[in-house]
Structures are given as C-alpha cells and as structure tokens.
Design a protein around this motif. Sequence first.
Motif, PDB file in Angstrom:
ATOM      1  N   THR A  60      23.265  14.921  37.410  1.00  0.00           N
ATOM      2  CA  THR A  60      22.844  13.518  37.418  1.00  0.00           C
ATOM      3  C   THR A  60      22.290  13.136  38.787  1.00  0.00           C
ATOM      4  N   ALA A  93      22.253   6.288  33.606  1.00  0.00           N
ATOM      5  CA  ALA A  93      22.867   7.599  33.368  1.00  0.00           C
ATOM      6  C   ALA A  93      24.338   7.527  33.004  1.00  0.00           C
ATOM      7  N   TRP A  96      29.007   9.298  35.177  1.00  0.00           N
ATOM      8  CA  TRP A  96      29.338  10.664  35.600  1.00  0.00           C
ATOM      9  C   TRP A  96      29.408  10.750  37.117  1.00  0.00           C
TER      10      TRP A  96
END
Length: 147
Positions: A60, A93, A96
Amino acid sequence: MVRRLTAGWCRVVAATRHRLLPGGGERGGNPVELAVALPAILVMLFASIQVAVVFVARSTALNAAQSAVNAQRLYDAPAGTGEDRAVEFLEAAGDWLVDWDEPGPNCTATDTDVTCTVSGRALSVVPGVSFAVEQTAHGTVERWTEP
C-alpha cells in the motif's frame, strides 16, 4: 480339562482386551495433546497473519508513493500534487497502513527527478506489536529538451 482350557482362555482374553480397545492404554490422551499443541498452533497462525498484513501495508505504501511520483512528474505539475495524490490513494486504500498522516507523504522534486516517500505502521493483528513501514518511489520529470 475343560476347566483348564476355560481359565487359559480367560487369561488370553483379559490380556488382549486392553490392546483391542480403541486408544488402548492412552485413552484420553488426545485432549492433552491438543492442550499442549494448540498454543503453538495459534501463535503460528497469528504470526503468519501479521506477516501478511505487513506485506500488504508495504505494498500500500509503495503504491501510494508511485501514484505520487506519477502525479508530480507530469510536465509543469504544481508543487504538492504528488502529496495530494498519495493522500487520496491512502484514504481510499483502507487501514492497512496506519499513522501515515503523521508526517504525511513527502515528495522532493528537482528539475530532472522526483522522489516520494510514504511511511507509517502496519496494522497490528497482535496487540503490542508494531512494524514500521517506509517505501520510496523515484521517477524522471517530464520536460522539453533540445534534440
């Protein structure tokens, strides 16, 4: 004679009875084995999940840094374009990568190159465990050159 044969047969049956029963002399051993092995199995399970989460957080961060470089390297891109694109990517995203906004994405541009860095921590599956993540992407600035 019949009496002797019957007594002998009873001894044979009594001696083999324990061997013929399921589990034999270790009846009740499975729960004990499970109680001993289960903590090790759980530790390995959570450790493997945590390793996977760290790799997803690194991916990420790298994708956010690459998005920032791609935005900042465009011809005549205004300053801050890369950071804005990285923030948009990280907000979309998910969680994470946590604490990425606490210095925030950083892009450095020269006349020829752009370098963007995204840092944060991987999401923690195991309480009290924290892994720092930092990824950097690099690219060449689009510009007019003389042939």
